[in-house]
Design an enzyme around this catalytic site. Sequence first.
Site, PDB file in Angstrom:
ATOM      1  N   LYS A  46       0.855  -1.200   0.000  1.00 13.62           N
ATOM      2  CA  LYS A  46       0.000   0.000   0.000  1.00 13.62           C
ATOM      3  C   LYS A  46       0.891   1.251   0.000  1.00 13.62           C
ATOM      4  O   LYS A  46       1.975   1.224  -0.563  1.00 13.62           O
ATOM      5  CB  LYS A  46      -0.980  -0.031   1.182  1.00 13.62           C
ATOM      6  CG  LYS A  46      -1.735  -1.359   1.254  1.00 13.62           C
ATOM      7  CD  LYS A  46      -2.917  -1.315   2.176  1.00 13.62           C
ATOM      8  CE  LYS A  46      -3.613  -2.674   2.156  1.00 13.62           C
ATOM      9  NZ  LYS A  46      -4.826  -2.699   2.950  1.00 13.62           N
ATOM     10  N   HIS A  74      -8.336  -3.255  -6.182  1.00 10.79           N
ATOM     11  CA  HIS A  74      -8.316  -3.342  -4.718  1.00 10.79           C
ATOM     12  C   HIS A  74      -9.449  -2.480  -4.158  1.00 10.79           C
ATOM     13  O   HIS A  74      -9.759  -1.422  -4.703  1.00 10.79           O
ATOM     14  CB  HIS A  74      -6.958  -2.878  -4.182  1.00 10.79           C
ATOM     15  CG  HIS A  74      -6.795  -3.153  -2.735  1.00 10.79           C
ATOM     16  ND1 HIS A  74      -7.360  -2.349  -1.771  1.00 10.79           N
ATOM     17  CD2 HIS A  74      -6.172  -4.164  -2.079  1.00 10.79           C
ATOM     18  CE1 HIS A  74      -7.077  -2.860  -0.585  1.00 10.79           C
ATOM     19  NE2 HIS A  74      -6.357  -3.957  -0.732  1.00 10.79           N
ATOM     20  N   GLU A 129      -9.577  -0.468  -1.853  1.00  8.85           N
ATOM     21  CA  GLU A 129      -9.197   0.935  -1.579  1.00  8.85           C
ATOM     22  C   GLU A 129      -9.215   1.761  -2.860  1.00  8.85           C
ATOM     23  O   GLU A 129      -9.549   2.946  -2.831  1.00  8.85           O
ATOM     24  CB  GLU A 129      -7.828   0.973  -0.881  1.00  8.85           C
ATOM     25  CG  GLU A 129      -7.936   0.472   0.562  1.00  8.85           C
ATOM     26  CD  GLU A 129      -6.688  -0.187   1.107  1.00  8.85           C
ATOM     27  OE1 GLU A 129      -5.597  -0.024   0.526  1.00  8.85           O
ATOM     28  OE2 GLU A 129      -6.812  -0.896   2.129  1.00  8.85           O
ATOM     29  N   GLU A 156     -11.267 -10.526  -1.125  1.00 16.34           N
ATOM     30  CA  GLU A 156     -10.942  -9.709   0.046  1.00 16.34           C
ATOM     31  C   GLU A 156     -12.215  -9.044   0.566  1.00 16.34           C
ATOM     32  O   GLU A 156     -12.631  -8.003   0.039  1.00 16.34           O
ATOM     33  CB  GLU A 156      -9.940  -8.610  -0.320  1.00 16.34           C
ATOM     34  CG  GLU A 156      -8.600  -9.122  -0.801  1.00 16.34           C
ATOM     35  CD  GLU A 156      -7.511  -8.083  -0.575  1.00 16.34           C
ATOM     36  OE1 GLU A 156      -6.562  -8.393   0.154  1.00 16.34           O
ATOM     37  OE2 GLU A 156      -7.631  -6.966  -1.087  1.00 16.34           O
ATOM     38  N   GLY A 212      -7.508  -4.596   7.003  1.00 20.56           N
ATOM     39  CA  GLY A 212      -6.955  -3.622   7.940  1.00 20.56           C
ATOM     40  C   GLY A 212      -7.558  -3.707   9.329  1.00 20.56           C
ATOM     41  O   GLY A 212      -7.371  -2.807  10.141  1.00 20.56           O
ATOM     42  N   SER A 260      -6.720  -9.054   6.763  1.00 20.01           N
ATOM     43  CA  SER A 260      -6.260  -9.404   8.108  1.00 20.01           C
ATOM     44  C   SER A 260      -5.578 -10.767   8.199  1.00 20.01           C
ATOM     45  O   SER A 260      -5.742 -11.490   9.186  1.00 20.01           O
ATOM     46  CB  SER A 260      -7.416  -9.321   9.110  1.00 20.01           C
ATOM     47  OG  SER A 260      -7.864  -7.978   9.207  1.00 20.01           O
TER      48      SER A 260
HETATM   49  P1  PGA Z   1      -4.512  -6.293   5.484  1.00 15.93           P
HETATM   50  O1  PGA Z   1      -4.744  -5.802   3.988  1.00 15.93           O
HETATM   51  O2  PGA Z   1      -3.701  -7.565   5.396  1.00 15.93           O
HETATM   52  O3  PGA Z   1      -3.732  -5.174   6.124  1.00 15.93           O
HETATM   53  O4  PGA Z   1      -5.848  -6.510   6.084  1.00 15.93           O
HETATM   54  C1  PGA Z   1      -5.035  -6.704   2.979  1.00 15.93           C
HETATM   55  C2  PGA Z   1      -5.238  -5.989   1.675  1.00 15.93           C
HETATM   56  O5  PGA Z   1      -5.819  -4.908   1.671  1.00 15.93           O
HETATM   57  O6  PGA Z   1      -4.810  -6.483   0.609  1.00 15.93           O
END
Ligand code: PGA
Length: 252
Positions: A13, A98, A100, A166, A172, A211
Amino acid sequence: MAARKPLIAGNWKMFGRQESLSEIKALWTLVESVSANVDALICPPSVYVSQALWGARGTGVVIGAQDCSAAAEDSARTGEVSAAMLADVGAKYVIVGHSERRAFHAETDEVVHRKAAAALAAGLTPIICVGETQAERTAGRVAEVVSAQVRASVPEGNSAVVVAYEPVWAIGGNSTPTIPEIAEVHALVRDTLKERFGDEANGIRILYGGSVGPKNAAEIFGAEGVDGALVGRASLKAADFAAIILGHPAAK
Ligand code: PGA
């Protein structure tokens, strides 16, 4: 059908600095012994991709990127990085769609589809992300949402892709779906890919993300149909990421 080689992908990220790139060599010293059985991938911020490739030379750690332009051709797109440029410097994978990007940059399935197609055209393997929000899960819409995302985001005609499931609410945080819930969605993703690719879909790796850490990785890897992981926070430090990789049953 050849067995699917597990892929464990780190998504840095918007974290890290040049000094973080030393984690790549450190990772290799920890996972080299299992590298024949598990693929290890690091996706740093795009500004560091070239340097990461340089830092990874002589190792088996594969380097990818976190995003690419939806425009396949060289064109006037200030600030964008094309899939062809990423391939040019030696990247092998690119994450597209993703959550995000979908949330902060309003990327639709149609944009994700174009990005994945641009990646394939450039010879990169797109890691196409899908997953439901908490509200969608609560409303019992997981299957509907995820299968629609797969249908609309995965390009036709080329099964050289990776899909990452995901759940948005698991990213996160500290909670993940249960193992049966993960297995259920992975089966759904594969069935949806079969509609498109037939038996070829059996060769597509489907990763779980959200996570994943050293403590829960081995259990998640034990879920039916999970071919690896997409890891955020726990991929930044070689020791944590190596612990995840070494937790895969194929690394035993
Ligand atoms: P995380 O993120 O392992 O920090 O939960 C996973 C991701 O967004 O690919």
